[in-house]
Design an enzyme around this catalytic site. Sequence first.
Site, PDB file in Angstrom:
ATOM      1  CB  VAL A 189      -0.945  -0.013   1.233  1.00 26.15           C
ATOM      2  CG1 VAL A 189      -0.143   0.166   2.521  1.00 26.15           C
ATOM      3  CG2 VAL A 189      -2.030   1.053   1.116  1.00 26.15           C
ATOM      4  CE  LYS A 190       3.350   2.009   5.126  1.00 18.67           C
ATOM      5  NZ  LYS A 190       2.855   3.053   6.038  1.00 18.67           N
TER       6      LYS A 190
END
Length: 454
Positions: free
Chosen positions: A43-44
Amino acid sequence: MDYAENILGTIGNTPMVKMNALVKDVPALVLAKYETFNPGNSVKDRMALQMIEDAEADGRLQPGGTIIEGTSGNTGMGLALAAIIKGYKMVCVISDKQSKEKMDILRAVGSEVVVCPTNVEPEDPRSYYSVSKRLSTETPNSWYVNQYDNPSNAKAHYQSTGPEIWEQTEGKVTHFIVGVGTGGTISGVGKYLKEQNPNVKVWGVDTYGSVFKKYHETGVFDENEIYPYITEGIGEDILPENVNFDIIDGFTKVTDKDAAVYTRRLAKEEGMFLGNSAGSAIKGLLQLNEEGKFGPGDVVVVLFHDHGSRYVGKMFNDDWMRERGFLEEEITVAKDLIKNHIDKPLITVKTEELVSHAIERMRAFKISQIPVADTTGMVGSVDEADLFRAYLENNDIAEMPIKEVMGAPYPIVSATTPIAEVSKLITKENNAVLVDLGNGKHHIITKHDIISAI
């Protein structure tokens, strides 16, 4: 033709996947926002690109510059991918508790990796927070990202992750659950969802050793809650500016063991090969379910951060799990206690050997108890505490034969003796038990083995 201009064009629009086996007792529909489909497998990637683009726009990041960030690995990966495409250098400062796979992956995509100790205060000059800041002041034309306090972090999730969840659930989402580290995901997604429907509940998953849950409930930043923990990617010993506690309805804490066990269960029962924080997230969801937080008709979205490939040497390694007492194995009899080292020879000392020999053997094999043997069998025992007391009384004992200082022999049990019976034989006066393996072979059970089994 349908293609992206570069790898950054594939960030976002990740799938939503219905969960089944692990949530069979949850009355609601449980959907996983599956962020490993991002190009950096986490997700980063979303916030990494947003932070870089915002820094470019306002001049903090100049052409040919060096990006410096303290990271648990995933943000570093997202930043590194963007740095490759945009022509920047990348320095990732990472704590030594992070998996070797994460460090190797960061190096594989061209990042310089600086490793710092985990068990130090944030203000300590050796901490990865402090080292990141120092490097940014020492490195010409550099930009310190500071994902914890950088508003572009939460902005990325407000602008992309939140809207995706709303659209994929057709606005029917009732609960959002995610592990909290920097706070960008929960705050950005939570803000967007609550703007669409103020009744959406936003739950954070915390870990033991982190300050979030108590601070949210009491407003007290309790330093006594801060201690080292194994779970990666969530929890903090600081209060990042990206954590918007007003958005969050509550926290639930998950132990290191449960996080590791449920990470493996996700792979084996759902076919979801995910990272450590996913185990925390699904266990946190199940804990909330036990508290009656969900009902029929609810749509619960849990976000899974990253991919299991970064934890192959840790949660997906039986030896690593076993060493920490995380492997769920049935241990009922004496032989079970020693099965992990049954192939190693029993270290003994003979009655006529010198005390110095026993001390050398203890040092070499890092053990505290040694059985004493002669031609008739096991006739005594030597314990490091007893040797220490004897040495204080007589400094010459190193050259004395073992038989003059040895204690009583350790009790001997069969391989099938129940653990409860073995435990009764471990006392203040007796620190070990020998297991008779047959054919004249023995192995030793110590307090450490009993405690590890517990």
